[in-house]
Design an enzyme around this catalytic site. Structure first.
Site, PDB file in Angstrom:
ATOM      1  N   LYS A  43       0.820  -1.219   0.000  1.00 19.44           N
ATOM      2  CA  LYS A  43       0.000   0.000   0.000  1.00 19.44           C
ATOM      3  C   LYS A  43       0.856   1.272   0.000  1.00 19.44           C
ATOM      4  O   LYS A  43       0.484   2.273  -0.595  1.00 19.44           O
ATOM      5  CB  LYS A  43      -0.947   0.008   1.192  1.00 19.44           C
ATOM      6  CG  LYS A  43      -2.115  -0.941   1.023  1.00 19.44           C
ATOM      7  CD  LYS A  43      -3.261  -0.590   1.949  1.00 19.44           C
ATOM      8  CE  LYS A  43      -4.530  -1.329   1.565  1.00 19.44           C
ATOM      9  NZ  LYS A  43      -4.446  -2.802   1.755  1.00 19.44           N
TER      10      LYS A  43
ATOM     11  N   GLU B 148     -10.450   7.447   2.737  1.00 19.73           N
ATOM     12  CA  GLU B 148     -11.337   6.617   3.546  1.00 19.73           C
ATOM     13  C   GLU B 148     -10.607   5.311   3.789  1.00 19.73           C
ATOM     14  O   GLU B 148      -9.703   4.940   3.053  1.00 19.73           O
ATOM     15  CB  GLU B 148     -12.664   6.350   2.832  1.00 19.73           C
ATOM     16  CG  GLU B 148     -12.586   5.260   1.769  1.00 19.73           C
ATOM     17  CD  GLU B 148     -12.399   5.811   0.371  1.00 19.73           C
ATOM     18  OE1 GLU B 148     -12.761   6.972   0.117  1.00 19.73           O
ATOM     19  OE2 GLU B 148     -11.876   5.054  -0.474  1.00 19.73           O
TER      20      GLU B 148
ATOM     21  N   SER C 274       1.800  -9.673  -0.789  1.00 20.70           N
ATOM     22  CA  SER C 274       1.424  -8.249  -0.701  1.00 20.70           C
ATOM     23  C   SER C 274       1.677  -7.635   0.668  1.00 20.70           C
ATOM     24  O   SER C 274       1.853  -6.430   0.785  1.00 20.70           O
ATOM     25  CB  SER C 274      -0.043  -8.076  -1.096  1.00 20.70           C
ATOM     26  OG  SER C 274      -0.879  -8.927  -0.317  1.00 20.70           O
TER      27      SER C 274
HETATM   28  C1  LIG Z   1      -5.108  -3.809   1.100  1.00 23.83           C
HETATM   29  C2  LIG Z   1      -4.397  -5.045   0.905  1.00 23.83           C
HETATM   30  C3  LIG Z   1      -4.678  -5.923  -0.176  1.00 23.83           C
HETATM   31  C4  LIG Z   1      -5.784  -5.705  -1.148  1.00 23.83           C
HETATM   32  O1  LIG Z   1      -5.705  -4.547  -1.912  1.00 23.83           O
HETATM   33  P1  LIG Z   1      -5.416  -4.589  -3.485  1.00 23.83           P
HETATM   34  O2  LIG Z   1      -5.756  -3.198  -3.913  1.00 23.83           O
HETATM   35  O3  LIG Z   1      -6.315  -5.600  -4.083  1.00 23.83           O
HETATM   36  O4  LIG Z   1      -3.992  -4.925  -3.660  1.00 23.83           O
HETATM   37  C5  LIG Z   1      -3.900  -7.067  -0.326  1.00 23.83           C
HETATM   38  N1  LIG Z   1      -2.903  -7.358   0.540  1.00 23.83           N
HETATM   39  C6  LIG Z   1      -2.607  -6.559   1.588  1.00 23.83           C
HETATM   40  C7  LIG Z   1      -1.498  -6.963   2.484  1.00 23.83           C
HETATM   41  C8  LIG Z   1      -3.341  -5.385   1.799  1.00 23.83           C
HETATM   42  O5  LIG Z   1      -3.030  -4.607   2.843  1.00 23.83           O
END
Ligand SMILES: *Cc1c(COP(=O)(O)O)cnc(C)c1O
Length: 395
Positions: free
Chosen positions: A95, A117, A380
């Site tokens: 993020k 938000e 992610s």
């Molecule tokens: C917010 C988040 C996501 C999902 O958001 P995308 O916009 O689909 O990437 C995925 N993994 C983590 C660790 C997140 O914090």
């Protein structure tokens, strides 16, 4: 140096990816969106902007992130599994890439205040972090119910110097917070930048956020070519709104030899948070895409184990990729994601975010099909935030 690239699926000048996307906003917002669009068009390929961005992505975020060869997973599955380690970024997920770059853009536009938000608080915390770092005022809108559920993230944002507003209308969750943020933006657009956390919202946000997250795919492509001397057979990422997936896929979209798979959260059955698998075409948050909704077009709440995938829609470019069969989409249940959470923890000593565990579960589930293949999974985020929740589920 990283600079975004044009994709064949770039939207037209009104933000349409095929029939998806667009700019469904009140008339009063149009001048603000057009200002953003023309400013972004100027910096999109501007070397001066990207030099500054590059320096901060390195020094503050800690990029480039590792492309980690998961030796134990690979041995167990009989394939070569690489993890793109976005969990190692400052604040622990992808993020921060998008938030830093949007805030940098806001500064260049002369805005002094950023608003956002947040549902579970992860985007809010990333935004408050960068606001502190860049010296911007920061106000976060959050559903009153979400604030109770996510007390610690509310405190984190406040600790970082942000003001958190409770959205008390409707279901008191994400979509109500969204409405209040947009209302604030309409009244304060002159000095305020609205920072969206995923590849959603009115044009130019979906394209811009994808550009910003495409540093993931840009690095991964170079790293895999360096490690293996060839492209991967498979790239997999989880999909909430779709930003980490879009960022990874952006640099593999033209390669016919690479299979691209986006994983939605199937929850405990039913619709879960799987907008493509179980939703239908509709309009929300300024864009046309797939949403979980009733026959009357009322948006339904998404339900799954991971807060970051709990969004009842999906970014419009994903809807387009799905319609063109450029990317495959599949779903993984809460139970399968939990098993993958434990699997990676015990096999590699890496605790993944529950969101990322959905992508990992896909390769585990499809292990028979990926024998001898090379796969890149987007990790992610890190899972420290999810440990208490997993403990409850595993009893
Ligand atoms: C917010 C988040 C996501 C999902 O958001 P995308 O916009 O689909 O990437 C995925 N993994 C983590 C660790 C997140 O914090």
């Amino acid at each position: 140096m990283f600079v975004p690239r044009r994709l064949r699926s770039d939207p037209d000048e009104r933000g349409h990816f095929g029939i998806f996307g667009g700019r469904f906003v009140p008339e009063t917002l149009m001048p603000t969106l057009l200002e953003l669009e023309s400013f972004y068009a100027k910096v999109r390929f501007d070397v001066d902007f990207w030099e500054e961005a590059h320096e901060l992505l390195n020094r503050y975020v800690g990029r480039p992130s590792l492309l980690y060869f998961a030796q134990n997973l690979s041995a167990e599955l009989g394939a070569k599994i690489y993890l793109k380690r976005e969990d190692l970024n400052h604040t622990g997920s992808h993020k921060i890439n998008n938030v830093l770059l949007q805030a940098l853009l806001a500064k260049r536009m002369g805005k002094k205040r950023i608003i956002a938000e947040t549902g579970a608080g992860q985007h809010g915390v990333a935004t408050a972090t960068i606001a502190a770092f860049l010296g911007l005022e920061c106000e976060i809108f959050m559903g009153a119910k979400d604030m109770q559920r996510q007390e610690l993230n509310v405190f984190r944002m406040q600790l970082l110097g942000a003001k958190v507003h409770a959205a008390t209308s409707g279901s008191q969750t994400l979509k109500d917070a969204m409405n209040e943020a947009i209302r604030d933006w309409v009244s304060n657009a002159r000095d305020t930048f609205y920072l969206i956390g995923t590849v959603a919202g009115p044009h130019p946000y979906p394209m811009m956020v994808r550009d910003f997250q495409s540093i993931i795919g840009y690095e991964a492509r170079q790293q895999i070519l360096h490690a293996e001397g060839r492209l991967p057979d498979l790239v997999v990422a989880c999909v909430g709104g779709g930003s980490n997936a879009a960022g990874l896929f952006a640099h593999f979209l033209d390669d016919v030899s690479v299979q691209r798979v986006g994983i939605e959260a199937g929850g405990r059955g039913g619709a879960g948070a799987a907008s493509i698998a179980h939703g239908s075409v509709g309009i929300l948050h300024g864009q046309m895409s797939y949403y979980l909704q009733t026959d009357e077009g009322q948006i339904e709440e998404a339900q799954c184990i991971s807060a970051g995938l709990d969004y009842p829609g999906i970014g419009p470019e994903h809807a387009y990729w799905f319609s063109q069969k450029l990317v495959e989409y599949d779903t993984i249940s809460d139970k399968e994601a939990l098993e993958a959470f434990v699997w990676l923890s015990q096999k590699e000593g890496i605790i993944p975010a529950l969101e990322s565990s959905h992508a990992l579960a896909y390769i585990y589930k499809n292990r028979a099909r990926i024998q001898d293949k090379i796969a890149i999974i987007c990790l992610s985020g890190r899972g420290d935030k999810d440990v208490a929740q997993v403990k409850e589920h595993l009893g």
